[in-house]
Design an enzyme around this catalytic site. Sequence first.
Site, PDB file in Angstrom:
ATOM      1  N   MET B   7       0.837  -1.201   0.000  1.00 12.31           N
ATOM      2  CA  MET B   7       0.000   0.000   0.000  1.00 12.31           C
ATOM      3  C   MET B   7       0.873   1.253   0.000  1.00 12.31           C
ATOM      4  O   MET B   7       1.553   1.550   0.987  1.00 12.31           O
ATOM      5  CB  MET B   7      -0.936  -0.017   1.206  1.00 12.31           C
ATOM      6  CG  MET B   7      -1.873  -1.229   1.181  1.00 12.31           C
ATOM      7  SD  MET B   7      -2.967  -1.305   2.617  1.00 12.31           S
ATOM      8  CE  MET B   7      -4.132   0.016   2.232  1.00 12.31           C
ATOM      9  N   GLY B   9      -0.178   4.325  -0.266  1.00 14.65           N
ATOM     10  CA  GLY B   9      -0.845   5.527   0.242  1.00 14.65           C
ATOM     11  C   GLY B   9      -1.696   6.159  -0.848  1.00 14.65           C
ATOM     12  O   GLY B   9      -2.382   7.147  -0.609  1.00 14.65           O
ATOM     13  N   VAL B  11      -4.606   5.824  -4.190  1.00 13.03           N
ATOM     14  CA  VAL B  11      -5.958   5.286  -4.336  1.00 13.03           C
ATOM     15  C   VAL B  11      -5.937   3.870  -4.924  1.00 13.03           C
ATOM     16  O   VAL B  11      -6.709   3.006  -4.509  1.00 13.03           O
ATOM     17  CB  VAL B  11      -6.831   6.253  -5.178  1.00 13.03           C
ATOM     18  CG1 VAL B  11      -6.223   6.516  -6.549  1.00 13.03           C
ATOM     19  CG2 VAL B  11      -8.241   5.735  -5.321  1.00 13.03           C
ATOM     20  N   ASP B  12      -5.036   3.618  -5.871  1.00 15.26           N
ATOM     21  CA  ASP B  12      -5.051   2.326  -6.554  1.00 15.26           C
ATOM     22  C   ASP B  12      -4.739   1.170  -5.609  1.00 15.26           C
ATOM     23  O   ASP B  12      -5.466   0.174  -5.561  1.00 15.26           O
ATOM     24  CB  ASP B  12      -4.050   2.335  -7.722  1.00 15.26           C
ATOM     25  CG  ASP B  12      -4.443   3.327  -8.806  1.00 15.26           C
ATOM     26  OD1 ASP B  12      -5.655   3.503  -9.016  1.00 15.26           O
ATOM     27  OD2 ASP B  12      -3.540   3.914  -9.434  1.00 15.26           O
ATOM     28  N   SER B  13      -3.657   1.312  -4.843  1.00 14.43           N
ATOM     29  CA  SER B  13      -3.279   0.203  -3.964  1.00 14.43           C
ATOM     30  C   SER B  13      -4.299   0.024  -2.846  1.00 14.43           C
ATOM     31  O   SER B  13      -4.487  -1.086  -2.350  1.00 14.43           O
ATOM     32  CB  SER B  13      -1.874   0.396  -3.401  1.00 14.43           C
ATOM     33  OG  SER B  13      -1.744   1.630  -2.746  1.00 14.43           O
ATOM     34  N   LEU B  32       5.811   0.241   2.044  1.00 19.87           N
ATOM     35  CA  LEU B  32       7.255   0.109   1.899  1.00 19.87           C
ATOM     36  C   LEU B  32       7.912   1.460   2.125  1.00 19.87           C
ATOM     37  O   LEU B  32       7.633   2.415   1.403  1.00 19.87           O
ATOM     38  CB  LEU B  32       7.601  -0.407   0.500  1.00 19.87           C
ATOM     39  CG  LEU B  32       6.879  -1.695   0.100  1.00 19.87           C
ATOM     40  CD1 LEU B  32       7.263  -2.065  -1.329  1.00 19.87           C
ATOM     41  CD2 LEU B  32       7.208  -2.820   1.069  1.00 19.87           C
ATOM     42  N   CYS B 101      12.379  -1.394  -9.853  1.00 14.79           N
ATOM     43  CA  CYS B 101      11.690  -1.467  -8.557  1.00 14.79           C
ATOM     44  C   CYS B 101      10.735  -2.655  -8.528  1.00 14.79           C
ATOM     45  O   CYS B 101      10.685  -3.398  -7.550  1.00 14.79           O
ATOM     46  CB  CYS B 101      10.948  -0.165  -8.282  1.00 14.79           C
ATOM     47  SG  CYS B 101      10.135  -0.128  -6.672  1.00 14.79           S
ATOM     48  N   GLY B 125      -1.638  -2.317  -6.712  1.00 13.98           N
ATOM     49  CA  GLY B 125      -2.629  -1.551  -7.455  1.00 13.98           C
ATOM     50  C   GLY B 125      -2.222  -1.305  -8.897  1.00 13.98           C
ATOM     51  O   GLY B 125      -2.714  -0.359  -9.514  1.00 13.98           O
ATOM     52  N   CYS B 198      10.110   8.693  -8.349  1.00 11.94           N
ATOM     53  CA  CYS B 198       9.746   9.006  -6.963  1.00 11.94           C
ATOM     54  C   CYS B 198      10.913   9.490  -6.134  1.00 11.94           C
ATOM     55  O   CYS B 198      10.734  10.228  -5.181  1.00 11.94           O
ATOM     56  CB  CYS B 198       9.046   7.826  -6.297  1.00 11.94           C
ATOM     57  SG  CYS B 198      10.142   6.477  -5.804  1.00 11.94           S
TER      58      CYS B 198
END
Lengths: 389, 359
Positions: B7, B9, B11-13, B32, B101, B125, B198
Amino acid sequence: MAIYLDHAATTPLHPRVQEILSAEFSRTGNASSLHTFGREQRKRVEEARESIAALAGASPTEIVFTGSGTEANNLAIKGFYWSQVKADPGRNLIVIAAFEHHAIIEPVEWLVEHEGAELAYIPITADGVIDLAALRGIVENNRDRIALIAVMHANNELGTVQPIRDVVEIAAGIPVHTDAVQSFGKIPFNYSELGVHSATISAHKIGGPLGVAALILEHGIDLTPLLHGGGQERDLRSGTINAPAIVAFATAAQVSCAEQSENFQRIRELRDSLKTQISSAVPDARFNAADTPGLPGILNVTFPGTETDSLLLLLDNAGIAASTGSACSAGVQQASHVLIALGLSEDEARSSIRFSLGRTTTQAEIDEVGSKIAGVVASARAAYSVMGR
Amino acid sequence: MKVIAAMSGGVDSAVAAARAVEAGHDVIGVHLALSSNPQKYRSGARGCCTIEDSHDARRAADVIGIPFYIWDMAEEFHDGVVENFIAEYAEGRTPNPCLRCNEKIKFQAVLDRASALGYDAVVTGHYAQMKIDEQGRRLMYRAVDPLKDQSYVLAVLNEKQLAGAMFPLGDSHKVDIRKEAKARGLYVANKPDSHDICFIPSGNNAGWLRDRLGSENGPIVDQAGNVVGEHQGAYTYTIGQRRGLGLSVPTVDGSPRYVLKIEPMTNTVVVGAKEDLAITTIVGEKAIWCGPMPTPEIAHRGFAQIRAHGAPLRCSYTVTPETIRVILDEPLLGLARGQGLVIYDGERVVGSATVSQTE
């Protein structure tokens, strides 16, 4: 039902406290008001203050109620620092034990960063006790430069009790603050016998409610307040007096002091049973400073070849609530600075767990942990080895 | 099944985790932490790795009603993704860190730890579909939503990794996922999508690389070797780049020039005409098969894709266990070594490789 072995984080309300709380919360009145309602609340707060003072070996006027132990520690650290440097700008050195709680370390770090303070740490011996010779050296070399010394009464992760009277003797007049949040109510604590200038005690560690604590502060010392307002608490702390919580705090203090020796013995026996069972289930488990006198219910264990991330998850899955040092604000587990100060490596600190037992802990619970711990550690080791760290 | 929902943070996950619960799985949420000092990599709500994101993930787990933990993967992420990103640029290649990743962190480090802890799969997600064929093999397909399809960045997963992966969003459109999140009471429903890389919060990749690799000026040359300009660090250029070259010698006919080649060994950037960018052959190494490996030595028809949201290019391809060789039907302008080459059979992901050579 999950097994709660995190009593050092917070411990369940004592049933008597729960009764008192619901009764007190049904009262109306601001303790600062002059009318009947206010007077009644004020009376109850002062009775609570007297009761806590008597149990802590202080005089009632020395008790300043705060909203948390963290607030009381901040008030002491910043308050002493500001009044000391005001009197003598050269007295800007703060000396604290290397394994203090964050509620001490962080305000000191803040003063270093923003107010020109300097910081010296007192190292910790392998027994989990401050190195008095080192403290003596620091004091001898900096006598006129030290604003205050802070050493906790009992360490929250190890349980070890600290030689506060020796600290006061070495300090010879330099203000000494002790964070007694973990010890008050659980082992003998007497403010005036210790001879410190200030001490922090808290309700929720002894079966009282969250959100109330106290700074015990010697007469005649005026600290700079953190919160300005109505000056309700000795002009040192403003904010509407939390009368119900203070009354409940006094009840918790009474109960925990009255049951102290009985609880100590029972909880220590349970802790020793847990230690024995972990030893036989995980023969290479190491116990950190477990033989040093201190709090009855703390057992800090290193499980070599594991990682707290996995231990936490597996214990939680197994219905066992324990704790693993502290997490940063994003929730990432950090290697415990307490264990690092004790001399453990980063890896060892990252494979350690604190079990803390309390009033409600039972032998059946300890036996269940004893029966599950080998499996938990084995899985944590498997997870550690695939990570290849 | 016992599954771990990664997760972020976002919406998808969050919806993926909720769907896994609804499908009857025993789910725990894991966030993570990719930096040991989480503010470090990013600020703002648009990417991964911030305090707000870990809080958002925790709150989503609460709403869904699953346990939640944070796993410190900072070391793995730094070694496997960030260092690799820098090293690839230093070699004159253009890597895609999202591929690394997925390959090294989400579906390796996390999946390995999950299985050691007794979990069967990792739920994410990502927008991609998984289907089981008549022989019971797990095959990956493009997502139903063409704008969100993420099969490209998942094409680095081998059969074993795919067996431990669940993508519950592949059959949905993003717009519906947001609606579903809202209906489920997840306040991340309107959180913006993450973009960019990211671990480069500024979005200024060239500047970030310059800080780490230094900026040694060097020559920009044409194909005949004539110096036509000066650059500020060869790795800050990309193949096909036209703007910002600051060339001092114009072409005879005034036609624009493009970056054709980056040679880190000599710190040289080679430029040339648009038509010199055109390639028809792509060779990729370090092939990974997302299912059965195609029969080697014979030419297959399919599509090649070379960017996360690039168009599928009609091609013929031949494979060996480690390589993919693609002959494009139409020439392609500009492709850098290091980019991910993904092969599709219609909508199905065949496999991927890292571009090592173009002609």
